[in-house]
Each structure stands twice: as C-alpha cells, then as structure tokens.
Design a protein around this motif. Structure first.
Motif, PDB file in Angstrom:
ATOM      1  N   GLU A  10       0.841  -1.193   0.000  1.00 15.63           N
ATOM      2  CA  GLU A  10       0.000   0.000   0.000  1.00 15.63           C
ATOM      3  C   GLU A  10       0.881   1.249   0.000  1.00 15.63           C
ATOM      4  OE1 GLU A  10      -2.542  -0.286   3.369  1.00 15.63           O
ATOM      5  OE2 GLU A  10      -3.473  -2.150   2.710  1.00 15.63           O
ATOM      6  N   ASP A  11       0.268   2.393  -0.311  1.00 13.38           N
ATOM      7  CA  ASP A  11       1.007   3.661  -0.340  1.00 13.38           C
ATOM      8  C   ASP A  11       1.616   4.006   1.003  1.00 13.38           C
ATOM      9  OD1 ASP A  11       0.347   3.933  -2.977  1.00 13.38           O
ATOM     10  OD2 ASP A  11      -1.303   5.331  -2.626  1.00 13.38           O
ATOM     11  N   THR A  12       1.018   3.511   2.089  1.00 12.50           N
ATOM     12  CA  THR A  12       1.506   3.829   3.432  1.00 12.50           C
ATOM     13  C   THR A  12       2.641   2.898   3.865  1.00 12.50           C
ATOM     14  OG1 THR A  12      -0.155   2.380   4.414  1.00 12.50           O
ATOM     15  CG2 THR A  12      -0.729   4.724   4.163  1.00 12.50           C
ATOM     16  N   GLU A  13       3.032   1.969   3.002  1.00 12.01           N
ATOM     17  CA  GLU A  13       4.032   0.972   3.371  1.00 12.01           C
ATOM     18  C   GLU A  13       5.307   1.103   2.545  1.00 12.01           C
ATOM     19  OE1 GLU A  13       1.236  -2.759   4.714  1.00 12.01           O
ATOM     20  OE2 GLU A  13       1.552  -2.449   2.576  1.00 12.01           O
ATOM     21  N   GLU A  14       6.442   1.071   3.222  1.00 14.12           N
ATOM     22  CA  GLU A  14       7.743   0.971   2.577  1.00 14.12           C
ATOM     23  C   GLU A  14       8.401  -0.259   3.183  1.00 14.12           C
ATOM     24  OE1 GLU A  14      10.321   4.513   1.743  1.00 14.12           O
ATOM     25  OE2 GLU A  14      11.658   3.445   3.124  1.00 14.12           O
ATOM     26  N   LEU A  15       8.319  -1.371   2.462  1.00 15.93           N
ATOM     27  CA  LEU A  15       8.641  -2.673   3.023  1.00 15.93           C
ATOM     28  C   LEU A  15       9.932  -3.252   2.453  1.00 15.93           C
ATOM     29  CD1 LEU A  15       5.078  -4.275   2.746  1.00 15.93           C
ATOM     30  CD2 LEU A  15       6.020  -2.917   4.621  1.00 15.93           C
ATOM     31  N   ARG A  16      10.618  -4.033   3.292  1.00 15.24           N
ATOM     32  CA  ARG A  16      11.738  -4.859   2.862  1.00 15.24           C
ATOM     33  C   ARG A  16      11.386  -6.303   3.182  1.00 15.24           C
ATOM     34  NH1 ARG A  16      16.713  -3.032   5.982  1.00 15.24           N
ATOM     35  NH2 ARG A  16      17.639  -4.813   4.924  1.00 15.24           N
ATOM     36  N   LEU A  17      11.781  -7.213   2.300  1.00  9.07           N
ATOM     37  CA  LEU A  17      11.484  -8.633   2.480  1.00  9.07           C
ATOM     38  C   LEU A  17      12.775  -9.382   2.777  1.00  9.07           C
ATOM     39  CD1 LEU A  17       9.075 -10.588   2.346  1.00  9.07           C
ATOM     40  CD2 LEU A  17       9.654 -10.990  -0.056  1.00  9.07           C
ATOM     41  N   ARG A  18      12.716 -10.276   3.752  1.00  3.86           N
ATOM     42  CA  ARG A  18      13.891 -11.039   4.141  1.00  3.86           C
ATOM     43  C   ARG A  18      13.508 -12.510   4.276  1.00  3.86           C
ATOM     44  NH1 ARG A  18      17.076  -9.905   9.790  1.00  3.86           N
ATOM     45  NH2 ARG A  18      18.643 -11.524   9.577  1.00  3.86           N
ATOM     46  N   LYS A  19      14.252 -13.386   3.588  1.00  6.11           N
ATOM     47  CA  LYS A  19      14.034 -14.834   3.664  1.00  6.11           C
ATOM     48  C   LYS A  19      15.020 -15.406   4.674  1.00  6.11           C
ATOM     49  CE  LYS A  19      14.280 -18.974   0.763  1.00  6.11           C
ATOM     50  NZ  LYS A  19      14.511 -19.488  -0.616  1.00  6.11           N
ATOM     51  N   VAL A  20      14.509 -16.097   5.707  1.00  6.36           N
ATOM     52  CA  VAL A  20      15.364 -16.661   6.751  1.00  6.36           C
ATOM     53  C   VAL A  20      14.892 -18.070   7.091  1.00  6.36           C
ATOM     54  CG1 VAL A  20      15.874 -14.392   7.771  1.00  6.36           C
ATOM     55  CG2 VAL A  20      13.986 -15.754   8.679  1.00  6.36           C
ATOM     56  N   PRO A  21      15.792 -18.921   7.594  1.00  7.34           N
ATOM     57  CA  PRO A  21      15.334 -20.219   8.095  1.00  7.34           C
ATOM     58  C   PRO A  21      14.293 -20.009   9.198  1.00  7.34           C
ATOM     59  CG  PRO A  21      17.726 -20.174   7.934  1.00  7.34           C
ATOM     60  CD  PRO A  21      17.248 -18.759   7.718  1.00  7.34           C
ATOM     61  N   LEU A  22      13.274 -20.847   9.214  1.00  3.27           N
ATOM     62  CA  LEU A  22      12.228 -20.711  10.216  1.00  3.27           C
ATOM     63  C   LEU A  22      12.814 -20.743  11.629  1.00  3.27           C
ATOM     64  CD1 LEU A  22       9.256 -20.494  10.954  1.00  3.27           C
ATOM     65  CD2 LEU A  22       9.093 -22.979  10.740  1.00  3.27           C
ATOM     66  N   ALA A  23      13.789 -21.617  11.866  1.00  2.00           N
ATOM     67  CA  ALA A  23      14.402 -21.700  13.193  1.00  2.00           C
ATOM     68  C   ALA A  23      15.060 -20.373  13.585  1.00  2.00           C
ATOM     69  CB  ALA A  23      15.422 -22.837  13.233  1.00  2.00           C
ATOM     70  N   GLU A  24      15.661 -19.681  12.618  1.00  4.85           N
ATOM     71  CA  GLU A  24      16.271 -18.378  12.925  1.00  4.85           C
ATOM     72  C   GLU A  24      15.202 -17.351  13.277  1.00  4.85           C
ATOM     73  OE1 GLU A  24      18.884 -14.755  10.977  1.00  4.85           O
ATOM     74  OE2 GLU A  24      18.904 -16.697   9.973  1.00  4.85           O
ATOM     75  N   ALA A  25      14.080 -17.372  12.567  1.00  2.00           N
ATOM     76  CA  ALA A  25      12.994 -16.442  12.886  1.00  2.00           C
ATOM     77  C   ALA A  25      12.500 -16.668  14.309  1.00  2.00           C
ATOM     78  CB  ALA A  25      11.853 -16.594  11.881  1.00  2.00           C
ATOM     79  N   VAL A  26      12.392 -17.934  14.709  1.00  4.04           N
ATOM     80  CA  VAL A  26      11.994 -18.226  16.089  1.00  4.04           C
ATOM     81  C   VAL A  26      13.049 -17.708  17.058  1.00  4.04           C
ATOM     82  CG1 VAL A  26      11.473 -20.056  17.759  1.00  4.04           C
ATOM     83  CG2 VAL A  26      10.569 -20.193  15.425  1.00  4.04           C
ATOM     84  N   ASP A  27      14.330 -17.926  16.739  1.00  4.20           N
ATOM     85  CA  ASP A  27      15.401 -17.392  17.578  1.00  4.20           C
ATOM     86  C   ASP A  27      15.300 -15.872  17.712  1.00  4.20           C
ATOM     87  OD1 ASP A  27      16.484 -19.869  18.096  1.00  4.20           O
ATOM     88  OD2 ASP A  27      18.052 -19.711  16.564  1.00  4.20           O
TER      89      ASP A  27
END
Length: 197
Positions: free
Chosen positions: A140-157
C-alpha cells in the motif's frame, strides 16, 4: 473453566475520537468494587491478521518496516488488517500477496488472540501458509517494506533474543515452534513443518 458474569456496570458511554481504523470510547462505570470510575476503550475496526509463510526448504519470510507509533524499525511476519465482519482467511491471503508477492496453496489456522485486552477489543488470528508460489508484491502507499528470507528456526530465535518484538509475530512463530516440538520434530531444524496438520 468457569466463566463469571460481568462485574462492571456501564452508566454511560460516548465516542471521544474516531477515524477509519479505531474508535476511542469514554465510559462512566461502576467498578467491580462498587465505586464510580471511568474506562477508556479503543475499539478496532479491523482484526489483526498474521501469516507465517513456510516454503518447502523450511524458510520463512519476514517483512521489515518503520513503525510510526514506535519510532523504530521492526521485523515482522506478514501482517495486516481484516475489516470486522469479513473473512479473515481471505484477508490473510490478500495481505500475504500484497506484502511479499507470495501465494499459498495450503493454509492452517494457528491461533486466535487478544492484544492489549485491558484497553482495547482488538482480536486477531494467525495462519501458517505452505506450498508457496512467488509473484510480485503490491504494498500500500503507506508501506515501505523490505522482504527477508530466513530459516524458520532463525525467525523463532529472533523472537527469543529480541530482534523481533512485534507481538503477533512472536505469538505466531512461537506457536509454530511449539506445534513442531509437540509433533516430535527437531526443534532446531523444523524439517517436518510442511507435513504438520
């Protein structure tokens, strides 16, 4: 669990402020102790939606954005709002596509939750999205987003060491980890996530 009757009495209620997303109420009440009091309440016009997308290799996708209310940058699972009275799953599918460009073939409801239940009626739901297809994001116009792909275990960490502070992200990612642990999977690798019910 036994549920008690409401010990609060509302004497009067008025809208103190309203915009397209929230309404703030000022309530004159009688407290459970029998004394006069006030209660400010934020009523949300959208439900909170969170999605944990997991690909066939056990990676997930985090969205980074600057949060105006906090004045800080935040890494989160894909999230958004679902207008009250509409289908949360359809809103989750839309939000995942808009923020990440991903679409998922399989959706599993992870949990429902209340956020800040002492001052608001905000309700939310989180989903696990699997069998992913890549496309183009449409923020959306109100969003300036960055996308990051990480192992699920790292996201939990990241939820454990403070790199992720967002409540919806913590709830959903840790729920996935707990479900995996209960299903007997290796808690560090989450290799069986795509087979979980």
């Amino acid at each position: 669990m036994l549920e008690a009757k409401n010990p609060w009495t509302t004497k009067s209620s008025r809208t103190a402020y309203e915009n397209p997303w929230i309404k703030v109420e000022h309530n004159e009440v009688i407290t459970p102790g029998g004394t006069d009091g006030i209660y400010g309440l934020v009523r949300y016009k959208n439900h909170a939606i969170g999605i944990v997308p997991v690909d066939a290799e056990g990676y997930t996708y985090l969205v980074g954005q600057y949060r105006y209310a906090l004045d800080e940058y935040s890494w989160e699972i894909p999230e958004g709002g679902c207008p009250v009275g509409t289908d949360p799953l359809k809103a989750a599918q839309r939000e995942l596509r808009e923020e990440t460009g991903l679409e998922a073939e399989k959706w599993t409801k992870l949990m429902e939750f209340h956020l800040s239940n002492s001052v608001s009626d905000e309700w939310g739901v989180a989903y696990l999205a699997r069998e992913l297809r890549h496309g183009d994001a449409e923020p959306e116009d109100t969003e300036e987003l960055r996308l990051r792909k990480v192992p699920l275990a790292e996201a939990v960490d990241m939820t454990l060491d403070g790199r992720i502070k967002d409540a919806v992200s913590i709830l959903a990612l840790q729920r996935v980890a707990l479900l995996e642990a209960r299903n007997g999977a290796d808690e560090k690798k989450f290799q069986n996530i795509r087979q979980s019910p």
